[in-house]
Structures are given as C-alpha cells and as structure tokens.
Design a protein around this motif. Structure first.
Motif, PDB file in Angstrom:
ATOM      1  N   THR A  59      21.367  -3.617 -14.280  1.00 38.87           N
ATOM      2  CA  THR A  59      20.704  -2.312 -14.243  1.00 38.87           C
ATOM      3  C   THR A  59      19.219  -2.437 -13.923  1.00 38.87           C
TER       4      THR A  59
ATOM      5  N   VAL B 128      24.537   1.394 -14.330  1.00 41.84           N
ATOM      6  CA  VAL B 128      23.983   1.150 -12.995  1.00 41.84           C
ATOM      7  C   VAL B 128      23.964   2.446 -12.197  1.00 41.84           C
ATOM      8  N   LEU B 129      25.055   3.225 -12.259  1.00 45.25           N
ATOM      9  CA  LEU B 129      25.109   4.491 -11.543  1.00 45.25           C
ATOM     10  C   LEU B 129      23.990   5.428 -11.993  1.00 45.25           C
ATOM     11  N   GLU B 130      23.741   5.471 -13.301  1.00 43.70           N
ATOM     12  CA  GLU B 130      22.704   6.366 -13.811  1.00 43.70           C
ATOM     13  C   GLU B 130      21.321   6.019 -13.267  1.00 43.70           C
ATOM     14  N   LYS B 131      21.122   4.773 -12.881  1.00 43.26           N
ATOM     15  CA  LYS B 131      19.798   4.359 -12.414  1.00 43.26           C
ATOM     16  C   LYS B 131      19.650   4.406 -10.897  1.00 43.26           C
ATOM     17  N   LEU B 132      20.714   4.765 -10.192  1.00 41.43           N
ATOM     18  CA  LEU B 132      20.600   4.866  -8.747  1.00 41.43           C
ATOM     19  C   LEU B 132      19.790   6.108  -8.375  1.00 41.43           C
ATOM     20  N   PRO B 133      18.806   5.972  -7.507  1.00 40.20           N
ATOM     21  CA  PRO B 133      17.914   7.101  -7.186  1.00 40.20           C
ATOM     22  C   PRO B 133      18.642   8.331  -6.670  1.00 40.20           C
ATOM     23  N   GLN B 134      19.685   8.153  -5.866  1.00 38.80           N
ATOM     24  CA  GLN B 134      20.327   9.288  -5.214  1.00 38.80           C
ATOM     25  C   GLN B 134      21.224  10.090  -6.149  1.00 38.80           C
TER      26      GLN B 134
ATOM     27  N   PRO C  87      16.946  -2.032  -9.559  1.00 41.71           N
ATOM     28  CA  PRO C  87      16.006  -1.083  -8.949  1.00 41.71           C
ATOM     29  C   PRO C  87      14.554  -1.340  -9.364  1.00 41.71           C
TER      30      PRO C  87
ATOM     31  N   GLY D 124      21.815   9.216  -9.797  1.00 42.55           N
ATOM     32  CA  GLY D 124      21.691   8.980 -11.231  1.00 42.55           C
ATOM     33  C   GLY D 124      21.543  10.236 -12.054  1.00 42.55           C
TER      34      GLY D 124
ATOM     35  N   HIS E 119      15.221   5.870 -14.093  1.00 46.15           N
ATOM     36  CA  HIS E 119      15.677   6.373 -12.802  1.00 46.15           C
ATOM     37  C   HIS E 119      14.603   6.252 -11.727  1.00 46.15           C
TER      38      HIS E 119
ATOM     39  N   ARG F 198      13.261  -4.504  -7.622  1.00 46.71           N
ATOM     40  CA  ARG F 198      13.033  -4.245  -6.204  1.00 46.71           C
ATOM     41  C   ARG F 198      11.773  -3.415  -6.003  1.00 46.71           C
TER      42      ARG F 198
END
Length: 263
Positions: free
Chosen positions: A81, A228-234, A84, A236, A170, A87
């Motif tokens: 997680t 992991v999904l919750e932290k994706l910018p698009q 992001p 989450g 996020h 990066r």
C-alpha cells in the motif's frame, strides 16, 4: 547512471521484502495446519481446542511469537500500500531536493509505525484469547463478536476520521508538499506521520482478522487488495463507502446465517 542503478536496487529490495514476507506467512500458515482460506486441519483443530490458561507455553499464547507473526503480516500487507507514496517521493527526488536517503527514511518511519501497531494488536489478541473471545488461531468464538467487528469496521468507513486519514493516504504528494523535510531524518519524520494516518485509515482491516482467523491467507489477501484499491488515485475515494456498506451487510448476514462462525 549510478543514481539510476541505486534507484533500481532500492525498488528491487522493496519488492523482494514483500515477496519474502508473503512467503513467510504462507510457511507459517501451512506449518500451523491451515489451508489457504484459513480452515484448520487436525493439528490446527487441536490447537484451537487448547485452553491458553492451561498451556501457557504454547507459542500462540505468548507475546513474542504472536508479535513476530503480526510484524511479518504488517510488512506483507502494508508495504504494497506504500507504493503510491514511495513513487511520489521518487518524483520529488527529480523535481525537488529529495534524496535516496530520504526515500529510505520514509520507508523506515512508515514501518516503525506498523511495527508498533503489530505490538498493540498482538497484545489485543492475547487479551481476547485469555478472555475466551478468540481461540489459539485468532478466530472469533462467537458469531456475534465477528459480526460486531464487520459492522463496526463497515460503519467506520463512513466516519470523518476515516475520511481525513484516507485523504492523506490517497494523496501522498499533497502530504509531502505540506510537511516536506529533507534528508534521512526528514524522511523518517514524514514516514512516521504518514504511517500514523495510514494506521488510522486501515486499522479496521487488520481487526477483521479476528472475524475469520488472523492466519487466514484469504483474509490477508483480500484486506491487502482493498487497502491498495483505497489508495489508488483514480478510484480510492469511490470505493470507500460502498466497501463499508458491504462489510456492514456481511456482519448482518453472519448474525442471520451462522455458517462460517460458530457460537
């Protein structure tokens, strides 16, 4: 060229640590006689039936082994997680005054928070064990306890606290721009802060381990996937409340249809 090589080495080491952590969890789970979805075999069933007050020397009735288990779980589940955030910091190495030492400090600070969390939840597991609420494998003995966890975590997804903590997780770039610190020490400080927000955001997914067994690879995989999904910018911010509703509904189903949890 040297900077690029160092970057590649750090990222490869990071992903290698994730793989080693998951392999360790798999080895622990199968070694305890559990299958991939956490169903106990004969050996694990014998462990479940043991009274911790009569078997104080059992590994799962002692803080050290339980803490070690949770620490490995934190590495396996939470390091993915953090991609992001790492990066985003990586981008700031090129565009600002970030450094590879700061990158490592960020990772260290984040891990320190989750290691502390592992100590806290390991202690909680032992309290629940000796109170008779979970068994030696960390599985809830009462469907009402399991349902309460599901409903409680589901409701938390709708709270302001979840929204605030999730906002930081996020959008790690915003966090860095408002709390920027340079060097290794600065990375550690930012990692500690980010870890605290992340723990505030994700603690519920960890607590759900007591609903189905803390050594269930199915639970660990699903929890990691959704975190992991919750932290994706698009996406989450779009799945947070639907996921909460699904968890609360699952809690109601567990009460109405006691198929997976006894008691």
């Amino acid at each position: 060229m040297l900077r690029s090589s160092m970057r590649n080495v750090l990222w490869l080491g990071f992903f290698a640590a994730i793989l080693v952590s998951w392999w360790s969890l798999y080895s622990m789970s199968t070694g305890m006689g559990l299958d991939l979805i956490g169903r106990p075999g004969p050996v694990a069933e014998a462990m479940r039936s043991m009274d911790p007050r009569m078997d104080m020397d059992m590994p799962m009735a002692s803080f050290g082994p339980v803490f070690a288990m949770w620490a490995v779980m934190m590495a396996a589940m939470m390091l993915p997680t953090m991609v992001p955030a790492l990066r985003s910091y990586d981008d700031l190495i090129a565009s600002a005054n970030g450094t590879r030492a700061g990158w490592l400090g960020l990772l260290l600070g984040y891990l320190l928070v989750w290691i502390l969390f592992a100590a806290v939840i390991a202690g909680l597991q032992l309290v629940l064990l000796f109170a008779g609420m979970v068994d030696m494998l960390g599985i809830a003995k009462s469907r009402f306890f399991a349902a309460g966890l599901l409903i409680g975590v589901g409701v938390f997804q709708f709270t302001r606290a979840k929204e605030l903590c999730h906002g930081v997780c996020h959008s790690p770039m915003t966090y860095f721009l408002t709390r920027w610190r340079t060097g290794f020490g600065g990375g550690v400080r930012m990692g500690l802060g980010l870890g605290v927000f992340c723990a505030g955001c994700c603690w519920g997914f960890m607590a759900l381990g007591f609903a189905g067994g803390v050594m269930s690879l199915l639970w660990m995989g699903l929890a990691t996937f959704f975190m992991v999904l919750e932290k994706l910018p698009q996406i989450g911010h779009l799945i947070m409340k639907p996921l909460g509703g699904a968890l609360a509904a699952a809690g109601i189903i567990v009460i109405a249809y006691p198929v997976f949890v006894g008691g």
